[in-house]
Scaffold this active site. Structure first.
Site, mmCIF file in Angstrom:
data_model
loop_
_atom_site.group_PDB
_atom_site.id
_atom_site.type_symbol
_atom_site.label_atom_id
_atom_site.label_comp_id
_atom_site.label_asym_id
_atom_site.label_seq_id
_atom_site.Cartn_x
_atom_site.Cartn_y
_atom_site.Cartn_z
ATOM 1 N N TYR A 130 0.623 -1.259 0.174
ATOM 2 C CA TYR A 130 -0.599 -0.328 0.175
ATOM 3 C C TYR A 130 1.185 1.424 0.256
ATOM 4 C CZ TYR A 130 -5.110 -1.808 0.826
ATOM 5 O OH TYR A 130 -6.014 -1.981 1.008
ATOM 6 N N SER A 163 4.999 -5.232 5.642
ATOM 7 C CA SER A 163 5.873 -6.002 6.844
ATOM 8 C C SER A 163 6.494 -6.945 6.146
ATOM 9 C CB SER A 163 4.742 -6.274 7.621
ATOM 10 O OG SER A 163 4.392 -4.415 7.956
ATOM 11 N N GLU A 246 -8.997 -4.523 8.584
ATOM 12 C CA GLU A 246 -7.515 -4.763 9.744
ATOM 13 C C GLU A 246 -7.888 -4.138 11.451
ATOM 14 O OE1 GLU A 246 -3.338 -2.445 8.731
ATOM 15 O OE2 GLU A 246 -4.883 -1.239 8.517
#
Length: 393
Positions: A130, A163, A246
């Site tokens: 993103y 990540s 999320e």
């Protein structure tokens, strides 16, 4: 709203706790208490496989997609017991909590059949594409581009803060696929194999010594034309849907880790005498009250609408916990005093309280800065006029 659990739900808690404790005193004892997100990757892959084998990997997913169809209460219970038992952070959490639910809701039958079993089985791991250097909290500024060449999308650009990309097999990428488009229009949500010549990774070393984040560069990376979720040009809708997942049940597990940090902080204050300081005691009391408020607010939001999506007040959760956690890190340094400033890092990074301070500095930035969160609360939650963008002020 019920703040307690039924006898059947408490029986589920005992089942989950028994299984987790058995693993953490058995084959995976070496992973108990591991805070590093990048250490012992092979052992953590094996841990994901064990979770999948015994039916604990994706308990909230529907049964037809490999889950247990667990109720909202059961998902909350498992998240809490997982944090209490001390296993490592889930290497597969981006696939399980973000990519998987997104495919269940927006993906085609072909995409679900291809990807969901491998996510649920702990066989394939995912990263999130993103944020970019010029598009962090404001995804409307995404500039990574993809164009169709025959049966493949060809991708050019850069993502950042990806990540655990060093362990991932796939990455979902928000890219601009309509030439000349701006803002939310013209974006597509692409599923891209990460182990290919067109993708390179550069680790980002953090102030606490960890390197769980990466810069990810796309230089002619390719993926099949069918690997677009929700149709070309509909990426914004899919991306916003993913962000709703999320803010889900995982927040309760996160809060259990906050409880452990708070308890360690109280123990440190008692051990070194800082507890005798009235201002320290006051801040500890306020931190405890904030932690309880956080839990009740999350339960209330998750229980709204029978658990079907998050309520509007969920917009406040991120800025609340991030601000609270950052303040807890500052309190930890005040409790430790000079001893907290000269500590050394071990194999698993800095000691818990020093790591709390260092890592919590980023809480009000990642996942949407506090400034952006305030805009979301104002515009989406309260219905206030949108902030002027691109205008002189």
């Amino acid at each position: 709203m019920r703040l307690g659990f039924t006898p059947a739900q408490e029986a589920f808690r005992r089942e989950a706790a028994h299984w987790l404790d058995a693993q953490m005193t058995g084959d995976f004892a070496m992973l108990k208490g591991l805070r590093s997100q990048s250490a012992f990757p092979e052992e953590r892959r094996a841990w994901e496989g064990r979770l999948a084998r015994d039916g604990w990997s994706v308990i909230g997913w529907p049964r037809e997609h490999g889950g247990r169809g667990a109720t909202l209460a059961e998902q909350v219970i498992f998240a809490e017991e997982y944090a209490r038992a001390g296993p490592p952070g889930r290497m597969s959490h981006i696939g399980i909590e973000l990519a998987g639910p997104t495919l269940i809701h927006f993906g085609s039958a072909q995409q679900r059949a291809r990807f969901l079993p491998r996510i649920a089985g702990g066989e394939e791991f995912w990263a999130q594409g993103y944020s970019e250097p010029g598009a962090g909290s404001d995804l409307g500024n995404v500039s990574t581009r993809a164009r169709l060449e025959g049966d493949e999308w060809v991708i050019e650009g850069q993502k950042i803060w990806t990540s655990l990309a060093q362990f991932a097999d796939w990455i979902f990428v928000l890219a601009r696929t309509e030439e000349g488009s701006r803002g939310p229009r013209g974006l597509s949500f692409l599923l891209v194999p990460i182990r290919q010549p067109g993708i390179s990774l550069r680790p980002i070393r953090q102030m606490n010594g960890a390197a769980e984040f990466n810069e990810t560069f796309f230089d002619g990376a390719r993926t099949h034309r069918d690997n677009v979720v929700g149709g070309a040009g509909n990426g914004w809708q899919v991306a916003m849907g993913l962000l709703g997942f999320e803010r889900g049940v995982g927040t309760l597990g996160q809060q259990m880790s906050f409880v452990a940090e708070y308890e360690a902080l109280v123990a440190a204050a008692k051990a070194n005498g800082a507890i005798a300081d009235p201002s320290i005691r006051d801040r500890l009391a306020r931190a405890y009250a904030g932690l309880r408020i956080m839990r009740h607010a999350a339960l209330r939001s998750l229980s709204a609408n029978g658990g079907q999506g998050l309520a509007g007040d969920a917009l406040t959760h991120k800025i609340y916990w991030a601000t609270w956690h950052r303040a807890l890190g500052e309190l930890a340094m005040d409790v430790l005093g000079q001893a907290g400033e000269v500590t050394d890092a071990g194999a698993d990074g800095f000691p818990l309280l020093a790591d709390l301070f260092l890592s919590s500095r980023a809480d009000t930035i990642y996942g949407g800065t506090s400034q952006i969160q305030r805009n979301l609360i104002a515009e989406r939650g309260l219905g206030l006029p949108r902030e002027p963008r691109g205008e002189a002020r």
